[in-house]
Scaffold this active site. Structure first.
Site, PDB file in Angstrom:
ATOM      1  N   GLU A 112       9.808   1.078  10.728  1.00 42.06           N
ATOM      2  CA  GLU A 112      10.816   2.113  10.482  1.00 42.06           C
ATOM      3  C   GLU A 112      10.118   3.437  10.676  1.00 42.06           C
ATOM      4  O   GLU A 112       9.305   3.824   9.834  1.00 42.06           O
ATOM      5  CB  GLU A 112      11.324   2.041   9.033  1.00 42.06           C
ATOM      6  CG  GLU A 112      11.910   0.718   8.644  1.00 42.06           C
ATOM      7  CD  GLU A 112      13.377   0.630   8.990  1.00 42.06           C
ATOM      8  OE1 GLU A 112      13.878   1.479   9.742  1.00 42.06           O
ATOM      9  OE2 GLU A 112      14.027  -0.304   8.500  1.00 42.06           O
ATOM     10  N   LYS A 149       0.848  -1.205   0.000  1.00 39.52           N
ATOM     11  CA  LYS A 149       0.000   0.000   0.000  1.00 39.52           C
ATOM     12  C   LYS A 149       0.875   1.243   0.000  1.00 39.52           C
ATOM     13  O   LYS A 149       1.486   1.601   0.995  1.00 39.52           O
ATOM     14  CB  LYS A 149      -0.934   0.049   1.214  1.00 39.52           C
ATOM     15  CG  LYS A 149      -2.080   1.000   0.938  1.00 39.52           C
ATOM     16  CD  LYS A 149      -2.585   1.837   2.080  1.00 39.52           C
ATOM     17  CE  LYS A 149      -1.782   2.931   2.634  1.00 39.52           C
ATOM     18  NZ  LYS A 149      -1.775   4.216   1.895  1.00 39.52           N
ATOM     19  N   GLY A 179       6.974   4.862   8.232  1.00 35.92           N
ATOM     20  CA  GLY A 179       6.090   6.014   8.376  1.00 35.92           C
ATOM     21  C   GLY A 179       6.293   6.660   9.725  1.00 35.92           C
ATOM     22  O   GLY A 179       7.355   6.525  10.343  1.00 35.92           O
ATOM     23  N   SER A 180       5.248   7.328  10.192  1.00 35.00           N
ATOM     24  CA  SER A 180       5.386   8.106  11.425  1.00 35.00           C
ATOM     25  C   SER A 180       5.341   7.198  12.659  1.00 35.00           C
ATOM     26  O   SER A 180       4.756   6.113  12.633  1.00 35.00           O
ATOM     27  CB  SER A 180       4.264   9.129  11.504  1.00 35.00           C
ATOM     28  OG  SER A 180       3.013   8.464  11.518  1.00 35.00           O
ATOM     29  N   THR A 181       5.928   7.668  13.726  1.00 33.81           N
ATOM     30  CA  THR A 181       5.948   6.925  14.988  1.00 33.81           C
ATOM     31  C   THR A 181       4.521   6.733  15.502  1.00 33.81           C
ATOM     32  O   THR A 181       4.152   5.649  15.970  1.00 33.81           O
ATOM     33  CB  THR A 181       6.820   7.679  16.013  1.00 33.81           C
ATOM     34  OG1 THR A 181       8.150   7.761  15.468  1.00 33.81           O
ATOM     35  CG2 THR A 181       6.873   6.961  17.344  1.00 33.81           C
ATOM     36  N   GLU A 182       3.708   7.767  15.349  1.00 31.01           N
ATOM     37  CA  GLU A 182       2.323   7.712  15.817  1.00 31.01           C
ATOM     38  C   GLU A 182       1.555   6.562  15.145  1.00 31.01           C
ATOM     39  O   GLU A 182       0.917   5.748  15.820  1.00 31.01           O
ATOM     40  CB  GLU A 182       1.699   9.061  15.450  1.00 31.01           C
ATOM     41  CG  GLU A 182       0.340   9.310  15.990  1.00 31.01           C
ATOM     42  CD  GLU A 182      -0.270  10.545  15.305  1.00 31.01           C
ATOM     43  OE1 GLU A 182       0.456  11.260  14.562  1.00 31.01           O
ATOM     44  OE2 GLU A 182      -1.472  10.766  15.505  1.00 31.01           O
ATOM     45  N   GLU A 207      10.030  15.796  15.183  1.00 25.36           N
ATOM     46  CA  GLU A 207      10.402  15.667  13.782  1.00 25.36           C
ATOM     47  C   GLU A 207       9.633  16.699  12.953  1.00 25.36           C
ATOM     48  O   GLU A 207       8.413  16.725  12.948  1.00 25.36           O
ATOM     49  CB  GLU A 207      10.057  14.260  13.300  1.00 25.36           C
ATOM     50  CG  GLU A 207      10.565  13.996  11.908  1.00 25.36           C
ATOM     51  CD  GLU A 207      10.269  12.584  11.446  1.00 25.36           C
ATOM     52  OE1 GLU A 207       9.119  12.136  11.576  1.00 25.36           O
ATOM     53  OE2 GLU A 207      11.195  11.934  10.949  1.00 25.36           O
ATOM     54  N   GLY A 244       2.909   4.039  13.593  1.00 28.53           N
ATOM     55  CA  GLY A 244       3.613   2.801  13.945  1.00 28.53           C
ATOM     56  C   GLY A 244       3.090   2.202  15.247  1.00 28.53           C
ATOM     57  O   GLY A 244       2.854   0.992  15.341  1.00 28.53           O
ATOM     58  N   CYS A 275      13.591  10.617   6.593  1.00 30.11           N
ATOM     59  CA  CYS A 275      13.539  10.110   7.970  1.00 30.11           C
ATOM     60  C   CYS A 275      14.889  10.229   8.653  1.00 30.11           C
ATOM     61  O   CYS A 275      14.966  10.525   9.830  1.00 30.11           O
ATOM     62  CB  CYS A 275      13.082   8.662   7.961  1.00 30.11           C
ATOM     63  SG  CYS A 275      14.093   7.642   6.903  1.00 30.11           S
TER      64      CYS A 275
HETATM   65  P1  NAP Z   1       2.319   8.113   8.014  1.00 34.11           P
HETATM   66  O1  NAP Z   1       1.188   9.039   8.126  1.00 34.11           O
HETATM   67  O2  NAP Z   1       2.678   7.287   9.183  1.00 34.11           O
HETATM   68  O3  NAP Z   1       1.973   7.200   6.760  1.00 34.11           O
HETATM   69  C1  NAP Z   1       2.787   6.150   6.329  1.00 34.11           C
HETATM   70  C2  NAP Z   1       1.927   5.124   5.627  1.00 34.11           C
HETATM   71  O4  NAP Z   1       1.022   4.538   6.559  1.00 34.11           O
HETATM   72  C3  NAP Z   1       1.060   5.696   4.508  1.00 34.11           C
HETATM   73  O5  NAP Z   1       0.954   4.751   3.472  1.00 34.11           O
HETATM   74  C4  NAP Z   1      -0.272   5.890   5.210  1.00 34.11           C
HETATM   75  O6  NAP Z   1      -1.366   5.953   4.339  1.00 34.11           O
HETATM   76  C5  NAP Z   1      -0.316   4.651   6.083  1.00 34.11           C
HETATM   77  N1  NAP Z   1      -1.236   4.744   7.209  1.00 34.11           N
HETATM   78  C6  NAP Z   1      -1.688   5.848   7.863  1.00 34.11           C
HETATM   79  N2  NAP Z   1      -2.549   5.500   8.837  1.00 34.11           N
HETATM   80  C7  NAP Z   1      -2.655   4.154   8.810  1.00 34.11           C
HETATM   81  C8  NAP Z   1      -3.416   3.201   9.578  1.00 34.11           C
HETATM   82  N3  NAP Z   1      -4.231   3.562  10.563  1.00 34.11           N
HETATM   83  N4  NAP Z   1      -3.270   1.889   9.269  1.00 34.11           N
HETATM   84  C9  NAP Z   1      -2.443   1.494   8.278  1.00 34.11           C
HETATM   85  N5  NAP Z   1      -1.736   2.344   7.527  1.00 34.11           N
HETATM   86  C10 NAP Z   1      -1.822   3.658   7.788  1.00 34.11           C
HETATM   87  O7  NAP Z   1       3.653   8.834   7.605  1.00 34.11           O
HETATM   88  P2  NAP Z   1       3.859   9.863   6.437  1.00 34.11           P
HETATM   89  O8  NAP Z   1       3.391  11.176   6.924  1.00 34.11           O
HETATM   90  O9  NAP Z   1       3.336   9.360   5.154  1.00 34.11           O
HETATM   91  O10 NAP Z   1       5.456   9.810   6.288  1.00 34.11           O
HETATM   92  C11 NAP Z   1       6.311  10.551   7.061  1.00 34.11           C
HETATM   93  C12 NAP Z   1       6.888   9.730   8.201  1.00 34.11           C
HETATM   94  O11 NAP Z   1       7.582   8.577   7.737  1.00 34.11           O
HETATM   95  C13 NAP Z   1       7.917  10.503   8.979  1.00 34.11           C
HETATM   96  O12 NAP Z   1       7.640  10.427  10.349  1.00 34.11           O
HETATM   97  C14 NAP Z   1       9.236   9.809   8.676  1.00 34.11           C
HETATM   98  O13 NAP Z   1      10.219   9.899   9.628  1.00 34.11           O
HETATM   99  C15 NAP Z   1       8.819   8.429   8.425  1.00 34.11           C
HETATM  100  N6  NAP Z   1       9.814   7.743   7.598  1.00 34.11           N
HETATM  101  C16 NAP Z   1      10.637   6.821   8.206  1.00 34.11           C
HETATM  102  C17 NAP Z   1      11.596   6.153   7.462  1.00 34.11           C
HETATM  103  C18 NAP Z   1      12.506   5.128   8.110  1.00 34.11           C
HETATM  104  O14 NAP Z   1      13.169   4.400   7.396  1.00 34.11           O
HETATM  105  N7  NAP Z   1      12.537   5.026   9.405  1.00 34.11           N
HETATM  106  C19 NAP Z   1      11.701   6.414   6.102  1.00 34.11           C
HETATM  107  C20 NAP Z   1      10.868   7.349   5.523  1.00 34.11           C
HETATM  108  C21 NAP Z   1       9.907   8.007   6.297  1.00 34.11           C
HETATM  109  P3  NAP Z   1      -1.897   7.404   3.828  1.00 34.11           P
HETATM  110  O15 NAP Z   1      -0.856   7.915   2.924  1.00 34.11           O
HETATM  111  O16 NAP Z   1      -3.159   7.142   3.126  1.00 34.11           O
HETATM  112  O17 NAP Z   1      -2.068   8.245   5.050  1.00 34.11           O
END
Ligand code: NAP
Ligand code: MG
Length: 486
Positions: free
Chosen positions: A256, A181, A234-237, A389, A239, A290
């Protein structure tokens, strides 16, 4: 150029080897954040589509994919890497349209990483072995290394196609099947790579792509009993929320998550190299990275000099049209993200930091989520801009006094993803690398990645590793077989 100007065709789901509409018929529009214009419409997956995709993936897992010789799986993955390179211009253009990042990055950095993921992990398909273990002469005892099953991969919008490579290449090499996804904001390259996977010879059901909303399609994937493991970036929240949801069906998880990575410059460093490394470390990828070096620790004795060089460099980095090959700072991914980032700049200034470069929105023809390369000096590690962040082109500079102070402040955040150290003293470099709470430490360099080197976090940055031999542990499980020879 004809191809680069072609309209982008509507995106569809890829389920069981076919491009299909959502069962509900729902679609959404994906937008170019630099021009605020719609790019195309994309089918929006719902729970019914998740169920169809997981079922197809389960059938392929025990069927076509399991029956293929590892060397043939390897060849398919290698071929997919080749196809990514052959479609480099097309994929890079889609990525830049969707995300706003400079075409320079998507075409000359990201494409290469995606292809290397498929090429590197293709080699592992033939090298995942079990052991024979001497327990008792009257027994034959050995282990089998098996795939975990259907992997649900959920990825963010900042490196949409790189994340496809990071998540799917090792999972597939290890014999798993995948339901992917992509982020709602950036679905186009994942869909296109899913199509190329079919062209490469991936059997139907092995590589499914479900663009849609996290709260609907993502949630359904994490809850689905047919999914054995969820690999999330994605985000810690989110996760933390996924971990709770996944507990009900005891899924394996790789998380991650976010970062607030320290980049530490000691007075004995090559300062010109460090200034360059510090700016690339935060402004590459618009700071929506990230592992961005978002907290810059500068030793007091060189602080003022260093900071003025830094400000000078940042001011030269002007946001511009992402499609122009000369551009090095593009548009943030969306207007809400831009507002968030500008809000943090304001909060830093309110808490007493000095704005020494950037800090403003800089639209092009009145449009776009462009934010200037921003440097806040005189930041205290307790401020929000040091603890949270920001995920944008905003650098917080914090002075320090000696090794202990640097390490203590560097580790004093909820995150632990990456870190940088700049020094000419080899002993200091190794000692500090050991003391930093981070999954990756770069010394006299910043922000380098390779499919062979594991990447992931500690503390609030999650657990498990992407990439390298290490990530194959996450995509395989060991079975012990005992055989009585008497
Ligand atoms: P996000 O809101 O956590 O979204 C990440 C993914 O999760 C998206 O595909 C999102 O879909 C999906 N998602 C959201 N809510 C969900 C739920 N309840 N159940 C299942 N999936 C869900 O993060 P983001 O804002 O897209 O990305 C930024 C974050 O990613 C930053 O915090 C960054 O640090 C982190 N990141 C970490 C790494 C690493 O390797 N550690 C690498 C890159 C980014 P939608 O798009 O439809 O919301
Ligand atoms: Mg978009």
């Amino acid at each position: 150029m004809a191809e680069t100007l072609a309209p982008v065709k509507p995106g569809r789901l890829i389920i069981d080897g076919k491009a299909v509409d959502a069962a509900s018929g729902a679609t959404f529009t994906t937008v170019n954040p630099a021009t605020e214009e719609p790019i195309t419409t994309v089918a929006e997956a719902g729970p019914e589509d998740v169920d169809r995709a997981v079922k197809a993936a389960r059938i392929a897992l025990d069927g076509a994919w399991a029956k293929m010789k590892p060397i043939d799986r390897s060849r398919v993955l290698w071929k997919l890497g080749d196809l990514v390179l052959e479609h480099a211009d097309e994929l890079a253009r889609l990525e830049t349209l969707d995300n706003g990042k400079p075409i320079f990055e998507s075409r000359y950095v990201d494409i290469d990483m995606v292809a290397r993921c498929f090429h590197y992990f293709s080699g592992w398909a033939t090298k995942l072995t079990g052991d024979t273990t001497p327990v008792n002469p009257s027994l034959f005892t050995y282990t089998l290394r098996e795939p975990v099953g259907v992997v649900g991969a959920i990825i963010p919008w900042n490196f949409p196609m790189i994340m496809v490579g990071w998540k799917t290449a090792p999972a597939l090499a290890a014999g798993n099947t995948v339901v992917l996804k992509p982020a709602e904001l950036t679905p186009l390259t994942a869909i296109r790579i899913g199509e190329l996977a079919l062209e490469a010879g991936m059997p139907p059901g092995v590589f499914n792509v479900l663009p849609g909303k996290g709260r609907i399609a993502g949630e359904a994937l994490v809850k689905h009993p047919g999914v054995a493991k969820v690999s999330f970036t994605g985000s810690t929240e989110v996760g933390i929320h996924l971990m709770r949801t996944a507990a009900d069906s005891l899924k394996k998880l790789t998380l991650e998550l976010g970062g607030k990575s320290p980049n530490i410059v000691f007075a004995d460093a090559d300062l010109d190299a460090a200034v360059k490394g510090a700016t690339i470390g935060i402004f590459y990828g618009k700071g929506e990275v990230c592992g961005a070096g978002s907290r810059l620790f500068v030793e007091k004795s060189i602080h003022d000099d260093f900071v003025s060089k830094l400000a000078e460099r940042a001011k030269k980095l002007v946001p511009a049209d992402p499609m122009d090959p000369k551009t090095r700072l593009g548009s943030l991914v969306s207007k809400p993200q831009m507002e968030r980032v500008l809000g943090y700049v304001e909060s830093g200034v309110k808490e007493g930091a000095q704005l020494i470069a950037g800090g403003q929105r800089q639209p092009i023809n009145g449009k776009g989520a462009f934010v200037q390369a921003t440097v806040l000096a005189g930041v205290n590690n307790r401020m929000r801009v040091a603890q949270e962040e920001i995920f944008g082109p905003v650098l917080s500079v914090i002075p320090f006094d000696g090794v202990d102070d640097a390490v203590t402040q560097a580790n004093d955040v909820p995150y632990g993803l990456a870190a940088g150290v700049w020094t000419r003293d080899v002993k200091k470099a190794h000692t500090v690398a050991r003391r930093l709470a981070a999954g990756t430490v770069w010394v006299n360099m910043y922000g380098f990645y390779d499919p062979a080197m594991p990447f992931g976090g500690v503390k609030g940055s999650g657990f498990g590793r992407d990439l390298g031999e290490a990530c194959l542990q996450e995509y395989t499980q060991v079975k012990s077989v005992w055989m009585n020879l008497e």
